[in-house]
Design an enzyme around this catalytic site. Sequence first.
Site, short mmCIF file in Angstrom:
data_model
loop_
_atom_site.label_atom_id
_atom_site.label_comp_id
_atom_site.label_asym_id
_atom_site.label_seq_id
_atom_site.Cartn_x
_atom_site.Cartn_y
_atom_site.Cartn_z
N ASP A 130 0.86 -1.20 0.00
CA ASP A 130 0.00 0.00 0.00
C ASP A 130 0.89 1.23 0.00
O ASP A 130 2.03 1.21 0.47
CB ASP A 130 -0.90 -0.02 1.25
N ASP A 138 3.83 2.45 -4.52
CA ASP A 138 2.92 3.32 -5.28
C ASP A 138 2.56 2.53 -6.54
O ASP A 138 3.45 2.26 -7.37
CB ASP A 138 3.61 4.64 -5.63
N VAL A 139 1.30 2.16 -6.66
CA VAL A 139 0.88 1.28 -7.76
C VAL A 139 1.12 1.90 -9.13
O VAL A 139 1.13 1.21 -10.14
CB VAL A 139 -0.60 0.87 -7.55
N LYS A 158 -12.18 2.91 -14.90
CA LYS A 158 -12.72 1.59 -14.53
C LYS A 158 -13.22 0.83 -15.76
O LYS A 158 -13.11 -0.40 -15.82
CB LYS A 158 -13.83 1.75 -13.48
N THR A 191 -16.53 2.51 2.79
CA THR A 191 -15.08 2.45 3.06
C THR A 191 -14.60 3.90 3.19
O THR A 191 -15.35 4.84 2.88
CB THR A 191 -14.29 1.80 1.89
N TYR A 231 -12.98 8.59 -13.19
CA TYR A 231 -13.15 7.30 -12.51
C TYR A 231 -13.88 6.30 -13.42
O TYR A 231 -13.44 5.16 -13.57
CB TYR A 231 -13.93 7.53 -11.21
N1 LIG Z 1 -15.94 1.72 -1.93
C1 LIG Z 1 -16.69 1.61 -3.03
O1 LIG Z 1 -17.89 1.95 -3.04
C2 LIG Z 1 -16.09 1.04 -4.29
C3 LIG Z 1 -16.96 0.71 -5.33
C4 LIG Z 1 -16.45 0.20 -6.51
C5 LIG Z 1 -15.08 0.03 -6.65
N2 LIG Z 1 -14.26 0.37 -5.62
C6 LIG Z 1 -12.83 0.16 -5.84
O2 LIG Z 1 -12.37 -0.74 -4.85
C7 LIG Z 1 -10.97 -0.51 -4.63
C8 LIG Z 1 -10.75 -0.35 -3.14
O3 LIG Z 1 -11.43 0.82 -2.69
P1 LIG Z 1 -11.90 1.04 -1.19
O4 LIG Z 1 -13.28 1.52 -1.25
O5 LIG Z 1 -11.56 -0.15 -0.39
O6 LIG Z 1 -10.99 2.31 -0.83
P2 LIG Z 1 -10.01 2.62 0.40
O7 LIG Z 1 -9.70 4.06 0.28
O8 LIG Z 1 -10.58 2.10 1.67
O9 LIG Z 1 -8.72 1.74 0.05
C9 LIG Z 1 -7.89 2.05 -1.04
C10 LIG Z 1 -6.46 1.74 -0.65
O10 LIG Z 1 -5.64 2.01 -1.80
C11 LIG Z 1 -4.46 2.65 -1.33
N3 LIG Z 1 -3.88 3.44 -2.40
C12 LIG Z 1 -4.35 4.61 -2.92
N4 LIG Z 1 -3.51 5.05 -3.85
C13 LIG Z 1 -2.51 4.14 -3.95
C14 LIG Z 1 -1.35 4.05 -4.75
N5 LIG Z 1 -1.02 5.01 -5.63
N6 LIG Z 1 -0.53 2.99 -4.59
C15 LIG Z 1 -0.83 2.02 -3.69
N7 LIG Z 1 -1.92 2.06 -2.88
C16 LIG Z 1 -2.74 3.12 -3.02
C17 LIG Z 1 -4.91 3.51 -0.16
O11 LIG Z 1 -3.81 3.86 0.70
C18 LIG Z 1 -5.92 2.58 0.51
O12 LIG Z 1 -5.29 1.76 1.48
C19 LIG Z 1 -10.62 0.72 -5.47
O13 LIG Z 1 -10.09 0.31 -6.71
C20 LIG Z 1 -11.96 1.39 -5.69
O14 LIG Z 1 -11.97 2.19 -6.85
C21 LIG Z 1 -14.71 0.87 -4.45
#
Ligand SMILES: NC(=O)c1ccc[n+]([C@@H]2O[C@H](COP(=O)([O-])OP(=O)(O)OC[C@H]3O[C@@H](n4cnc5c(N)ncnc54)[C@H](O)[C@@H]3O)[C@@H](O)[C@H]2O)c1
Length: 259
Positions: free
Chosen positions: A36, A59-60, A153, A183, A149
Amino acid sequence: MSAEEQVAVVIGGASGIGWATAQLMAGRGETVVIADLDSDAADARAAALGATATAHQVDVTDGAGMRTLFDAVLDRHGAIGTVVDCAGISRPGTIADLSLDDWKATVDVCLTGAFLTVKEAARTVRDGGSVVLVASLNGRQPGVGMSAYCSAKAGVLMLTEVAAMELAPRVRVNAVNPGFVHTPLTYGATLVPGLVEEYLENTPLGRAGTPEDVAQTIGFLTSDAAGWMTGSAVDLNGGAHTMRYPDIVRRVSEMTTGS
Ligand SMILES: NC(=O)c1ccc[n+]([C@@H]2O[C@H](COP(=O)([O-])OP(=O)(O)OC[C@H]3O[C@@H](n4cnc5c(N)ncnc54)[C@H](O)[C@@H]3O)[C@@H](O)[C@H]2O)c1
């Protein structure tokens, strides 16, 4: 290979969906690597999982950093069975107003990060392993104010299909499309009056998702039970993909102008 011998790399594993996924995989006996951007959170999560789990800052969007991560995991564990990319950010704003920097940041984390995940997985995941990319309901359902976004996606969904073809038959590549999940990423949306309610009105099952809902599906896709699935994207959103997405820009405007 038994679950005990499996090594799972969860990128974005320190929060939300990634953290729930890391816990599920640890719970079925896998050795979990939490990668992360937030190194403090990753360290704390790995410590909470116990002795076999490790944390790596990455950093991804950084090609060299991603290569270093996967090399380090290979050096330590010898093999990688599962890779899940849960890293994500969202920068809302209408196309007319969204800055180029916000567009690039969103596309970089959400789409380029997924590309680098597959790129590293292609050279390091063992035969019979699998990759899951977390796409989104917004990869197939547009939302006003969500151009970066949604576009990123949608790109992840096509990337999943191309990657499935290129990595077959050695490694399976699938995606999940979560709807609204509580989240830290979506916390801001819960502060906008009426926004979550509008989303739920357009969700046949009438509730938002939990990180565990998504982790369960990722767990399935990375298991032998999904051994004939590759290039698939699983919708899990309470049926919201059959309806329409809320108008975030209108809701925020109502909140700020009071009308
Ligand atoms: N929460 C929702 O409603 C939802 C819906 C659809 C898709 N998603 C997707 O699910 C995935 C997880 O989201 P979440 O809701 O758990 O969010 P979150 O913010 O709880 O977790 C995201 C994590 O990604 C890490 N991160 C951010 N930028 C980064 C980078 N450059 N390099 C490495 N790590 C990085 C953050 O530190 C965090 O720990 C994401 O791809 C998000 O787009 C979320």
